[in-house]
Design a protein around this motif. Structure first.
Motif, mmCIF file in Angstrom:
data_model
loop_
_atom_site.group_PDB
_atom_site.id
_atom_site.type_symbol
_atom_site.label_atom_id
_atom_site.label_comp_id
_atom_site.label_asym_id
_atom_site.label_seq_id
_atom_site.Cartn_x
_atom_site.Cartn_y
_atom_site.Cartn_z
ATOM 1 N N GLN A 218 0.825 -1.198 0.000
ATOM 2 C CA GLN A 218 0.000 0.000 0.000
ATOM 3 C C GLN A 218 0.862 1.252 0.000
ATOM 4 N N ARG A 219 1.954 1.230 0.746
ATOM 5 C CA ARG A 219 2.863 2.385 0.746
ATOM 6 C C ARG A 219 3.458 2.586 -0.642
ATOM 7 N N ALA A 220 3.828 1.491 -1.290
ATOM 8 C CA ALA A 220 4.385 1.596 -2.640
ATOM 9 C C ALA A 220 3.345 2.162 -3.613
ATOM 10 N N VAL A 221 2.098 1.726 -3.482
ATOM 11 C CA VAL A 221 1.024 2.241 -4.336
ATOM 12 C C VAL A 221 0.809 3.732 -4.091
ATOM 13 N N ASP A 222 0.806 4.141 -2.830
ATOM 14 C CA ASP A 222 0.626 5.559 -2.505
ATOM 15 C C ASP A 222 1.723 6.398 -3.136
ATOM 16 N N ASN A 223 2.951 5.899 -3.096
ATOM 17 C CA ASN A 223 4.074 6.628 -3.693
ATOM 18 C C ASN A 223 3.920 6.726 -5.208
ATOM 19 N N LEU A 224 3.508 5.642 -5.839
ATOM 20 C CA LEU A 224 3.314 5.653 -7.284
ATOM 21 C C LEU A 224 2.199 6.618 -7.676
ATOM 22 N N GLN A 225 1.144 6.665 -6.909
ATOM 23 C CA GLN A 225 0.041 7.564 -7.242
ATOM 24 C C GLN A 225 0.420 9.024 -7.064
ATOM 25 N N ARG A 226 1.290 9.304 -6.091
ATOM 26 C CA ARG A 226 1.793 10.679 -5.974
ATOM 27 C C ARG A 226 2.672 11.042 -7.166
ATOM 28 N N GLN A 227 3.447 10.061 -7.627
ATOM 29 C CA GLN A 227 4.346 10.305 -8.761
ATOM 30 C C GLN A 227 3.582 10.371 -10.077
ATOM 31 N N TYR A 228 2.554 9.508 -10.219
ATOM 32 C CA TYR A 228 1.776 9.434 -11.461
ATOM 33 C C TYR A 228 0.287 9.520 -11.118
ATOM 34 N N PRO A 229 -0.258 10.716 -10.959
ATOM 35 C CA PRO A 229 -1.663 10.841 -10.526
ATOM 36 C C PRO A 229 -2.672 10.392 -11.586
#
Length: 377
Positions: free
Chosen positions: A183-194
């Motif tokens: 989930q942390r990895a997903v949150d980081n990806l979504q911040r990087q690629y909204p």
């Protein structure tokens, strides 16, 4: 009961739909089956190895031509292994297995799992057609993922009475859930690629990545393409020519948990396949399990029947970048609509395409075919 699965490639060397289906079927030992896999090396000496507790044999090959290993000993090894197996599963298409079927014992149970048609190469098909038909004639059962495949196949119509429809399954619990680290990895990806769009699959012509890249010219989004294949250099070059390389990343083959993270981080799955060589698209089930809508194409296969237009995704005509771009824009710009499709997709996998349902159906078919063959002897 010993089951031999025969195909040209297997995990972990090649990521793809058919190897993934075979891997799922190897879970049947927990239901009283002993399963082994026979494949061919893409090049080099044969070897034996274990993958996830399953014994795999890869016979020697001098190379690969037109996606087919040149493994002269494969048909003979197939026939030899068939003699010590209760059930042999031919994962078609693979011409070397069709040759091996000519040599296998007459009393062996043969299941043909018909994954896709061989598209194009008409001269080659004229040579292979008699061997393919012999395998289908010899088969006790023919498994297809959707009724439309039988209706549109020049081979299967003759053997319609043997065909059984069993849709592929997906481990919806795995693909639908994230642990804390994921989930942390997903949150980081979504911040990087909204506004991320993801595509997963081998980089080969029928997957339609050229269409996807051309669509990217008219969509305000970032994209990741997960997979390897012979067209990688050409696709990177095309991305540069189209001016989208700064928004498209080619990530190669990733581990399943990494693929899952990108799927969960994405707003949609792009599935732009362009020929009937794409028969189903298991990655659609994986994305739907994660609650993601799909943009797929109106092929005469099961593809548009998995994520249905306006229900779990959007379906557009194949080979039309403008239509594909419009569908992606609709999902990106209408998040409530996309979320509704995603929820429907998640429920559809749970009720109709679960791994448990798929394996139970296959177990019944294997047992029935084995019992019927033995009763006839």
């Amino acid at each position: 009961m010993r089951i031999l699965h025969a195909y040209k490639v297997y995990l972990p060397g090649v990521y793809g739909g058919i190897p993934s289906v075979i891997a799922m079927l190897t879970m049947l030992p927990r239901m009283g089956f002993q399963t082994e896999v026979l494949v061919a090396c893409d090049r080099g000496m044969g070897r034996k190895y274990e993958f996830d507790g399953v014994n795999v044999e890869a016979v020697s090959s001098i190379g690969t031509v037109m996606s087919t290993p040149l493994a002269p000993s494969y048909p003979f090894r197939f026939a030899e292994r068939a003699r010590s197996s209760d059930i042999v599963v031919h994962h078609a298409p693979f011409p070397l297995t069709d040759l091996g079927v000519l040599l296998m014992p007459k009393d062996s149970v043969l299941i043909v799992h018909w994954h896709a048609e061989v598209i194009g190469r008409p001269w080659l098909m004229r040579v292979l057609a008699p061997f393919i038909r012999n395998s289908l004639k010899r088969a006790d059962k023919i498994i297809v993922s959707d009724r439309v495949i039988v209706e549109n196949s020049p081979f299967l119509k003759t053997f319609e009475d043997k065909c059984v429809v069993v849709p592929y399954g997906c481990d919806d619990a795995y693909w639908g859930e994230l642990n804390h680290a994921e989930q942390r990895a997903v949150d980081n990806l979504q911040r990087q690629y909204p506004r991320l769009v993801v595509a997963v699959g081998r980089l080969v012509s029928y997957k339609g990545y050229e269409i996807f890249l051309r669509a990217m010219q008219n969509v305000d989004t970032d994209a990741v393409i997960i997979g390897e294949g012979p067209l990688k250099a050409d696709l990177i070059r095309l991305s540069e020519e189209l001016g989208v390389l700064d928004r498209v990343k080619f990530l190669g083959v990733l581990k399943s948990h990494e693929v899952k993270q990108y799927v969960h981080a994405a707003k949609a799955l792009a599935f732009p396949s362009v020929t009937e060589a794409e028969a189903f698209g298991i990655v659609q089930l994986e994305a739907m399990s994660a609650g993601k809508p799909v943009v797929n194409t109106a092929l005469a296969t099961a593809v548009p029947q998995v994520a249905r237009d306006g229900k779990e995704g959007l379906t557009v005509p194949p080979n039309q970048p403008a239509a594909f771009a419009e569908a992606l824009r609709r999902l990106l710009d209408q998040p409530d609509f996309a979320a509704r499709l995603g929820r429907s997709g998640k429920e559809r996998v749970r009720t109709e395409f679960s791994k448990t349902l798929f394996l139970s159906r296959m177990q019944e078919i294997y047992q029935e075919a084995h019992h019927r063959r033995r009763s006839a002897q």
